[in-house]
Write a protein that holds these residues in place. Sequence first.
Motif, PDB file in Angstrom:
ATOM      1  N   LYS A   1      -3.289  14.891   6.454  1.00 56.79           N
ATOM      2  CA  LYS A   1      -3.273  14.763   4.994  1.00 56.79           C
ATOM      3  C   LYS A   1      -2.754  16.041   4.331  1.00 56.79           C
ATOM      4  O   LYS A   1      -2.036  15.984   3.325  1.00 56.79           O
ATOM      5  CB  LYS A   1      -4.697  14.467   4.524  1.00 56.79           C
ATOM      6  CG  LYS A   1      -4.824  14.195   3.040  1.00 56.79           C
ATOM      7  CD  LYS A   1      -6.268  13.839   2.738  1.00 56.79           C
ATOM      8  CE  LYS A   1      -6.500  13.618   1.257  1.00 56.79           C
ATOM      9  NZ  LYS A   1      -7.910  13.280   0.968  1.00 56.79           N
TER      10      LYS A   1
ATOM     11  N   ARG B   1      -8.167   4.068 -13.960  1.00 57.98           N
ATOM     12  CA  ARG B   1      -8.018   3.394 -12.665  1.00 57.98           C
ATOM     13  C   ARG B   1      -6.707   2.596 -12.635  1.00 57.98           C
ATOM     14  O   ARG B   1      -5.997   2.602 -11.628  1.00 57.98           O
ATOM     15  CB  ARG B   1      -9.224   2.480 -12.431  1.00 57.98           C
ATOM     16  CG  ARG B   1      -9.426   2.095 -10.980  1.00 57.98           C
ATOM     17  CD  ARG B   1     -10.659   1.239 -10.802  1.00 57.98           C
ATOM     18  NE  ARG B   1     -11.872   2.026 -10.818  1.00 57.98           N
ATOM     19  CZ  ARG B   1     -12.921   1.784 -11.599  1.00 57.98           C
ATOM     20  NH1 ARG B   1     -12.904   0.775 -12.436  1.00 57.98           N
ATOM     21  NH2 ARG B   1     -14.001   2.554 -11.543  1.00 57.98           N
TER      22      ARG B   1
ATOM     23  N   ASP C   1      -0.585  10.412  -9.220  1.00 59.24           N
ATOM     24  CA  ASP C   1       0.127  10.194  -7.962  1.00 59.24           C
ATOM     25  C   ASP C   1       1.639  10.367  -8.107  1.00 59.24           C
ATOM     26  O   ASP C   1       2.344  10.494  -7.115  1.00 59.24           O
ATOM     27  CB  ASP C   1      -0.200   8.811  -7.389  1.00 59.24           C
ATOM     28  CG  ASP C   1       0.349   7.686  -8.255  1.00 59.24           C
ATOM     29  OD1 ASP C   1       0.409   7.863  -9.486  1.00 59.24           O
ATOM     30  OD2 ASP C   1       0.703   6.633  -7.693  1.00 59.24           O
TER      31      ASP C   1
ATOM     32  N   LYS D   1      -3.101   8.276  -4.008  1.00 56.00           N
ATOM     33  CA  LYS D   1      -3.689   7.187  -4.793  1.00 56.00           C
ATOM     34  C   LYS D   1      -5.170   7.012  -4.487  1.00 56.00           C
ATOM     35  O   LYS D   1      -5.996   6.908  -5.403  1.00 56.00           O
ATOM     36  CB  LYS D   1      -2.925   5.887  -4.505  1.00 56.00           C
ATOM     37  CG  LYS D   1      -3.520   4.668  -5.206  1.00 56.00           C
ATOM     38  CD  LYS D   1      -2.777   3.387  -4.851  1.00 56.00           C
ATOM     39  CE  LYS D   1      -3.449   2.177  -5.480  1.00 56.00           C
ATOM     40  NZ  LYS D   1      -2.768   0.915  -5.125  1.00 56.00           N
ATOM     41  N   GLN D   2      -5.521   7.003  -3.190  1.00 58.72           N
ATOM     42  CA  GLN D   2      -6.919   6.784  -2.826  1.00 58.72           C
ATOM     43  C   GLN D   2      -7.799   7.936  -3.301  1.00 58.72           C
ATOM     44  O   GLN D   2      -8.944   7.738  -3.697  1.00 58.72           O
ATOM     45  CB  GLN D   2      -7.054   6.610  -1.309  1.00 58.72           C
ATOM     46  CG  GLN D   2      -8.449   6.189  -0.839  1.00 58.72           C
ATOM     47  CD  GLN D   2      -8.937   4.918  -1.511  1.00 58.72           C
ATOM     48  OE1 GLN D   2      -8.229   3.920  -1.544  1.00 58.72           O
ATOM     49  NE2 GLN D   2     -10.136   4.948  -2.079  1.00 58.72           N
ATOM     50  N   ASP D   3      -7.255   9.161  -3.281  1.00 59.24           N
ATOM     51  CA  ASP D   3      -8.022  10.314  -3.759  1.00 59.24           C
ATOM     52  C   ASP D   3      -8.319  10.194  -5.247  1.00 59.24           C
ATOM     53  O   ASP D   3      -9.413  10.547  -5.704  1.00 59.24           O
ATOM     54  CB  ASP D   3      -7.259  11.613  -3.479  1.00 59.24           C
ATOM     55  CG  ASP D   3      -7.378  12.039  -2.029  1.00 59.24           C
ATOM     56  OD1 ASP D   3      -7.857  11.220  -1.224  1.00 59.24           O
ATOM     57  OD2 ASP D   3      -6.996  13.171  -1.690  1.00 59.24           O
TER      58      ASP D   3
ATOM     59  N   GLU E   1       0.848  -1.190   0.000  1.00 58.47           N
ATOM     60  CA  GLU E   1       0.000   0.000   0.000  1.00 58.47           C
ATOM     61  C   GLU E   1       0.885   1.243   0.000  1.00 58.47           C
ATOM     62  O   GLU E   1       2.079   1.150   0.295  1.00 58.47           O
ATOM     63  CB  GLU E   1      -0.940   0.007   1.207  1.00 58.47           C
ATOM     64  CG  GLU E   1      -0.254   0.087   2.562  1.00 58.47           C
ATOM     65  CD  GLU E   1      -1.241   0.198   3.707  1.00 58.47           C
ATOM     66  OE1 GLU E   1      -2.260   0.888   3.548  1.00 58.47           O
ATOM     67  OE2 GLU E   1      -1.000  -0.412   4.760  1.00 58.47           O
TER      68      GLU E   1
ATOM     69  N   SER F   1      -0.456   6.369   2.990  1.00 55.77           N
ATOM     70  CA  SER F   1      -1.559   5.780   3.769  1.00 55.77           C
ATOM     71  C   SER F   1      -1.078   5.343   5.143  1.00 55.77           C
ATOM     72  O   SER F   1      -1.766   5.543   6.153  1.00 55.77           O
ATOM     73  CB  SER F   1      -2.158   4.578   3.026  1.00 55.77           C
ATOM     74  OG  SER F   1      -2.633   4.959   1.764  1.00 55.77           O
TER      75      SER F   1
ATOM     76  N   TYR G   1      -9.105  15.149  -2.456  1.00 53.48           N
ATOM     77  CA  TYR G   1     -10.441  14.724  -2.911  1.00 53.48           C
ATOM     78  C   TYR G   1     -11.527  15.571  -2.258  1.00 53.48           C
ATOM     79  O   TYR G   1     -11.474  15.872  -1.065  1.00 53.48           O
ATOM     80  CB  TYR G   1     -10.681  13.255  -2.580  1.00 53.48           C
ATOM     81  CG  TYR G   1     -12.107  12.811  -2.835  1.00 53.48           C
ATOM     82  CD1 TYR G   1     -12.567  12.624  -4.130  1.00 53.48           C
ATOM     83  CD2 TYR G   1     -12.985  12.609  -1.779  1.00 53.48           C
ATOM     84  CE1 TYR G   1     -13.878  12.234  -4.376  1.00 53.48           C
ATOM     85  CE2 TYR G   1     -14.296  12.220  -2.013  1.00 53.48           C
ATOM     86  CZ  TYR G   1     -14.736  12.027  -3.309  1.00 53.48           C
ATOM     87  OH  TYR G   1     -16.034  11.655  -3.542  1.00 53.48           O
TER      88      TYR G   1
ATOM     89  N   LEU H   1      -8.648   7.387  -6.949  1.00 54.63           N
ATOM     90  CA  LEU H   1      -9.703   6.377  -7.086  1.00 54.63           C
ATOM     91  C   LEU H   1     -11.056   6.938  -6.671  1.00 54.63           C
ATOM     92  O   LEU H   1     -12.086   6.641  -7.286  1.00 54.63           O
ATOM     93  CB  LEU H   1      -9.352   5.147  -6.240  1.00 54.63           C
ATOM     94  CG  LEU H   1      -8.081   4.388  -6.679  1.00 54.63           C
ATOM     95  CD1 LEU H   1      -7.765   3.272  -5.695  1.00 54.63           C
ATOM     96  CD2 LEU H   1      -8.242   3.830  -8.093  1.00 54.63           C
ATOM     97  N   ASP H   2     -11.057   7.787  -5.615  1.00 53.29           N
ATOM     98  CA  ASP H   2     -12.316   8.410  -5.169  1.00 53.29           C
ATOM     99  C   ASP H   2     -12.845   9.380  -6.219  1.00 53.29           C
ATOM    100  O   ASP H   2     -14.054   9.457  -6.458  1.00 53.29           O
ATOM    101  CB  ASP H   2     -12.106   9.134  -3.832  1.00 53.29           C
ATOM    102  CG  ASP H   2     -11.925   8.167  -2.664  1.00 53.29           C
ATOM    103  OD1 ASP H   2     -12.303   6.993  -2.822  1.00 53.29           O
ATOM    104  OD2 ASP H   2     -11.410   8.589  -1.622  1.00 53.29           O
TER     105      ASP H   2
END
Length: 774
Positions: free
Chosen positions: A246, A284, A303, A330-332, A232, A236, A264, A334-335
Amino acid sequence: MLNLNTSQTQARATLEDGNVNLQSEVAYRTRLIEIGNKINAARDLDEIFIDLSDEILSLFDAERLTVYVVDGVKRELVSRFKSGDEIGEIRIPVSKSSLAGYAALTHKLLNIGNVYDKAELQNIDENLDFDKSWDQKTGFRTQQVLVYPIIFQKYLMGALQLINRKDGGRFHEADEKAVVDLAKIIGIALYNQKRMAARGGRVTKFDYLLENHLVTQKELAKAITDARQRKEPVESVLSREYKVPKTEIGESLSRYYKVPFVSYSAAHPIPGELLAGIKVPFMRANLWVPLRLDEGQPVIAIDDPHDLKRIDEIKALFPGRRLKFAVTLKQDILDFIKLFSADEREMAEIDDILSQLQDEYHEIEEAESGVGEEDSAVVQLVNKIILDAYARNASDIHIEPYPGKQNTMVRIRVDGSCTVYQTVPFAYRNAVVSRIKIMADLDIAERRLPQDGKIKFKKYGGKDIELRVATIPTQGGMEDVVMRILAAGEPIPLDKIGFSERNYDNFVQCVIQPYGLVLVCGPTGSGKTTTLHSALAYINKTETKIWTAEDPVEITQKGLRQVQVKPKIGFTFAAAMRSFLRADPDVIMVGEMRDKETTHIGIEASLTGHLVFSTLHTNTAPESIVRLLDMGMDPFNFADAILCIMAQRLVRTLCPDCKKAYNPSEEEFGELVREYGEEEFAKNVNINYNDELELYKPQGCEFCNNTGYRGRMGIHELLVGTEEMKKLVQRRAQMEEIRRQAIADGMTTLKQDGIEKIFGGKTDMLQVRKVCIK
């Protein structure tokens, strides 16, 4: 002879003591120099502190050692190294509330014999305090403390603190000299490390976090190892395990990649024209997403903006256009992709929808003629707009077409403010409007006149949403659509509406009366119906028969008999009220008194033993009385009927997670007092200006989409029908006279109630001014 021998013996003993002291001081200085050399030679300060801690403690004959460094963001001292493992990390403000904080604030040495002796502390500074909470948490008993600030060229770098001499006495003068020297050595080492990180023999994405002591080198190394094992992102792990904010991670990435950081936001407009033709799985898999146009240039979130292979692939998708890049977690990413594309499982991805919306066209008419309102892409697009607006707690959706080849703008209103949701290609503007008309059972051929209707969305999109639709012809042969999402649900408890204590008590006293007239006034969308339903819920008992006539029925309650009026077939508010009077009511609620007949029946009903609730579209409570009398109401009947009139507005509230306390200037405080009214302020609020007075201002965080505001609350102006007020109504007094009497009876104006909520930390003056004048 004896005396001579004695003198010689004493002299010899004194000389020997001096030699011992001299030897011990030389040894002391030698050990200090050795420690300093080891610190200066160290590549990793955290490791060297672990290795040297026993030597340093032995040098001072102390039990515990703490090396604090300054957190450059929060302006706190944070423990970079400490002996004792009861607590993972210590954070203290640079202030007089702790000994290390005091030393750092004043740049002074502190040598305390007993930290629990308040007289000794106050002898140094009357505001100096020892923070006992750390002893209480750990069970360790602090007694003596020697602390000195770590300074390099007038810059505060941290503080060096030693605790408890093992012999139980105060630290010596030699210890004071040694701690000053050691702090200087550590100061140079900290500065050199920061300079090396800034120049970067080895520059990393997280140098900013290290420089500002948000994490240690050891913690960062462990986070990198853990992230590799768990597969990961390191970011994170830093956020979850080490509680690094953040925003600080974003700042570190932004400085490293030299591009802006984007976080995000669920309220981010969907960039429809940039997404067209791009496959969601491709974005994605490669971790990038287009966000918006900036001066005609697409802004791409990725990213790793240094990944040239991915950058080239992205540029190939936007031929002939210069791109701007932003770094994002990365998660942002994807969101963002999920926000832009996904919704109901039955629905296609937004890229598929918008791909279908693209066409090879030369003329607007040709493009529009090729699209029908039943086209599957149009159907899915309209469904998605409604579902997304509902998910974002929007109250209204605005479809705004423009003439020519300009794209259609879609805006949504959340917490009273409009934001851009997305743009729709111009070729589909008529099809989208026609689709909404079909859903609302309106005439799609009639484009010259306004129309209104309703959409029961359950049969189109699964969710049980009801929308009120209004279409309005606009310039250039266009047609705007506004859809209001009707908020179905339970009533809000009366004590959660946002009443002041005084207004709550007075309003409750009115709504529990056996008969009379209770009016709530304000513009559309100010929460009038919600407040009335909360009042009905308060008195909704088995022994009370309550009838309501509404248009539409938005809030449902068990125990109420609720009726939807249908003006098109003659079933108006007045007709409904006449029916209610034959149906044995105790309480009647009518949605709105918009005409003379409804108002007259309401007043008559309140005089014949019924409690009547209703709403009015007026701005203030005193103005409502004048308006009703101008409509032709009998002043004597109206005066007898009136229990109270309440004006209401909804004001945006500060986000509880990020609102920032501050001490206002005397000018700002004086302005609030003048806006309130000096006499009334002294009587109702009675707060004096001082340096400890705190107000709050917006800041912005991920929970409020960086606006600083989240949610809304009511501000109220409650006019009670006192005997004096009834006399003024009977003689048709001027509005200003009615207003003065209401204030004398205890009424606070809308602005005054708003200012009270400012002092309560709920909102600010900007938001109060947006919704009321007086």
